[in-house]
Write a protein that holds these residues in place. Structure first.
Motif, PDB file in Angstrom:
ATOM      1  N   CYS A 413       0.853  -1.189   0.000  1.00  0.00           N
ATOM      2  CA  CYS A 413       0.000   0.000   0.000  1.00  0.00           C
ATOM      3  C   CYS A 413       0.888   1.237   0.000  1.00  0.00           C
ATOM      4  CB  CYS A 413      -0.911  -0.019   1.222  1.00  0.00           C
ATOM      5  SG  CYS A 413      -1.924   1.467   1.424  1.00  0.00           S
ATOM      6  N   LEU A 432      -4.847  -5.929  -2.854  1.00  0.00           N
ATOM      7  CA  LEU A 432      -5.168  -4.537  -2.556  1.00  0.00           C
ATOM      8  C   LEU A 432      -5.870  -3.887  -3.741  1.00  0.00           C
ATOM      9  CD1 LEU A 432      -2.130  -3.019  -0.616  1.00  0.00           C
ATOM     10  CD2 LEU A 432      -4.044  -4.378   0.213  1.00  0.00           C
ATOM     11  N   THR A 456      -1.297   1.188  -5.700  1.00  0.00           N
ATOM     12  CA  THR A 456      -1.986   0.245  -4.832  1.00  0.00           C
ATOM     13  C   THR A 456      -2.345   0.909  -3.505  1.00  0.00           C
ATOM     14  OG1 THR A 456       0.173  -0.541  -4.075  1.00  0.00           O
ATOM     15  CG2 THR A 456      -0.906  -1.789  -5.828  1.00  0.00           C
ATOM     16  N   CYS A 458      -4.665  -0.112   0.233  1.00  0.00           N
ATOM     17  CA  CYS A 458      -5.556  -1.012   0.950  1.00  0.00           C
ATOM     18  C   CYS A 458      -6.939  -0.360   1.030  1.00  0.00           C
ATOM     19  CB  CYS A 458      -5.001  -1.331   2.334  1.00  0.00           C
ATOM     20  SG  CYS A 458      -4.952   0.069   3.478  1.00  0.00           S
TER      21      CYS A 458
END
Length: 512
Positions: A413, A432, A456, A458
């Motif tokens: 992340c 993710l 990316t 989360c």
């Protein structure tokens, strides 16, 4: 400044006095941070369930402490934790302890503010009382606060259990029954890493079994260990017993344990290891050659290292299926328009011959190379994951090929201090989210979904970015994030740098 003061401490008494003053300053700073956290939680908390009701996916008021404490804004926790250099999970735990102390342990709170009980010790108490009813928390607070600075952890736990038995007997009985059910079996996949230092390719197992099951397992392991010896294994008995567990695991997935041909059964799950090998290993370069390095492979699921010899040992196991694909960070070496290493080659170790040699010859790096160099063995082709090229599509939906490139480019992340992995590690987990850095505009120009505009995140931080003033942009070395309060953080592959309050970037315009 501290170094200059310490340089003037030319006697033992002066050094001791300096250390004592530094300790006192640290303890006072901890209390100041505790009180600041209380103030922040009060600003972003509520007891009113109507205020806590929000649209799904947006900010949520979450219950951090036990019954009787207010709920706190999730997005407020994210910003506060980031400002303190914490991950969001660590911030949730820290603020939960602070809220528990402030609202459910008032006597302990007074001791902390007065500096008589360290914050870390009060947090230990709060962690133990989170599950108590209000009466139980008050009981612990009344008896513990006067001696909290010196009471042992065992004493704290005994007092908490007494409070639970007094004020929540049903919960106490349920916990007793759970504690009595001690049977378990744990496969410690994390032990494969040991901080990323081990390369032995082994994993620890611990467990507690029913006696009858344990005797059956002992007999099965002894039998399979003897079978391995009869088959020619010269390994010690302990090694053969450990190998027998794998033999049993592979064999038992086909057995009918129900006795009912019509009963539904859970199918055996295929185990997939994503193994990253160096190009030197694949070329068969002598590891003793200067600059070649050791032949190591990385197991993506456990983040552990293992040797090329261990990988080839796994490949020798009958029935193993291997899919081969390279991930390049340099322009592909295209030969005749096709990079032979850029395709997946599914094959079985038996009875398929491995190139010019046949079973039971061991599979080594040259065999893998041979598969890559013979397109005729391909079951299907896939494009290489080239991390240097820019992929572009004209739709909002992100195709899997582009999403996989993004997860390989940004393996975690990209939010400040977050360490969640971009690719799932276990069955049932999800990858993710892949986020458009600049929000996608359906009326905008084509090509908005491209490598340079994807990162990316989360789910928690994706929601925070979507529904608050958090925003970010790509930089030559990573991403520059700006918080709703105007603080900026430079996120690079290995670090997050707090840049403090800077002239904020204007928040990006978001399509309705």
């Amino acid at each position: 400044m501290a170094t200059q003061e310490l340089e003037h401490c030319d006697t033992a008494d002066a050094v001791l006095a300096y250390a004592r003053s530094s300790r006192a300053a640290r303890d006072r700073a901890e209390v100041d941070l505790y009180e600041a956290t209380v103030a922040w939680a009060v600003m972003h908390s509520t007891y009113d369930d109507r205020q806590a009701a929000v649209l799904p996916g947006t900010d949520m008021m979450i219950e951090l402490a036990g019954l009787g404490a207010p709920e706190v804004s999730e997005f407020a926790i994210i910003e506060y934790g980031t400002a303190l250099g914490m991950s969001s999970d660590a911030a949730v735990r820290y603020i939960a302890h602070v809220v528990e102390i402030r609202y459910r342990l008032p006597r302990l709170h007074a001791q902390v503010v007065a500096g008589r009980v360290p914050v870390w010790r009060a947090s230990r108490v709060a962690e133990a009382t989170l599950g108590l009813p209000p009466e139980g928390a008050a009981f612990v607070d009344q008896h513990l606060a006067p001696v909290a600075a010196t009471l042992s952890y065992a004493g704290i736990d005994r007092l908490v259990e007494e409070a639970r038995a007094r004020f929540d007997p049903e919960e106490a009985e349920e916990r007793r029954l759970i504690a009595a059910e001690t049977r378990n079996l744990a496969i410690h996949l994390a032990s494969a890493t040991a901080g990323g230092q081990q390369v032995d390719g082994t994993v620890d197992i611990t467990g507690c079994l029913d006696l009858a099951d344990a005797l059956d397992l002992e007999n099965a392991l002894a039998r399979e260990a003897r079978n391995l010896a009869l088959a020619g294994s010269d390994q010690p008995l302990d090694v053969r017993r450990s190998q027998a567990v794998g033999v049993l695991a592979r064999a038992q997935t086909t057995l009918d344990l129900t006795g009912d041909d019509t009963a539904a059964r859970v199918p055996a799950r295929q185990v997939i290891l994503n193994v990253h090998l160096t190009d030197q290993a694949l070329r068969g370069v002598d590891p003793t050659t200067t600059g070649a390095g050791i032949h190591l492979a990385r197991i993506e699921q456990t983040r552990s290292l293992t040797t090329l010899d261990q990988v080839t040992e796994w490949l020798r196991t009958p029935g193993t299926q291997v899919a081969w694909r390279t991930i390049t960070d340099q322009p592909s070496n295209v030969r005749g328009g096709i990079d032979a290493e850029a395709f997946e080659h599914p094959f079985r170790t038996q009875p398929t011959p491995t190139g010019p040699r046949r079973q039971p010859a061991p599979i080594i790096s040259q065999d893998i190379r041979w598969f890559a160099d013979h397109p005729g063995l391909q079951a299907f082709q896939r494009r290489p994951v080239d991390l240097t090229t820019t992929e572009t599509v004209d739709t909002y939906e992100i195709p899997e090929r582009l999403a996989e490139q993004t997860r390989q480019r940004h393996p975690r992340c990209t939010f400040p201090h977050c360490t969640r992995r971009a690719r799932r590690r276990k069955p049932g987990e999800t990858h993710l989210d892949v986020d458009h850095i600049n929000a996608y505009d359906p009326d905008g120009p084509p090509g908005q979904t491209n490598t340079q505009n994807l990162a990316t995140l989360c789910r928690r931080h994706h929601r925070a970015k979507t529904h608050t003033a958090w925003h970010y942009r790509a930089t030559p070395t990573g991403f520059l994030w700006t918080s709703p309060q105007g603080y900026q953080y430079l996120v690079e592959p290995l670090t997050t740098t707090d840049l403090g309050r800077q002239p904020p970037d204007p928040p990006p315009t978001r399509p309705a």
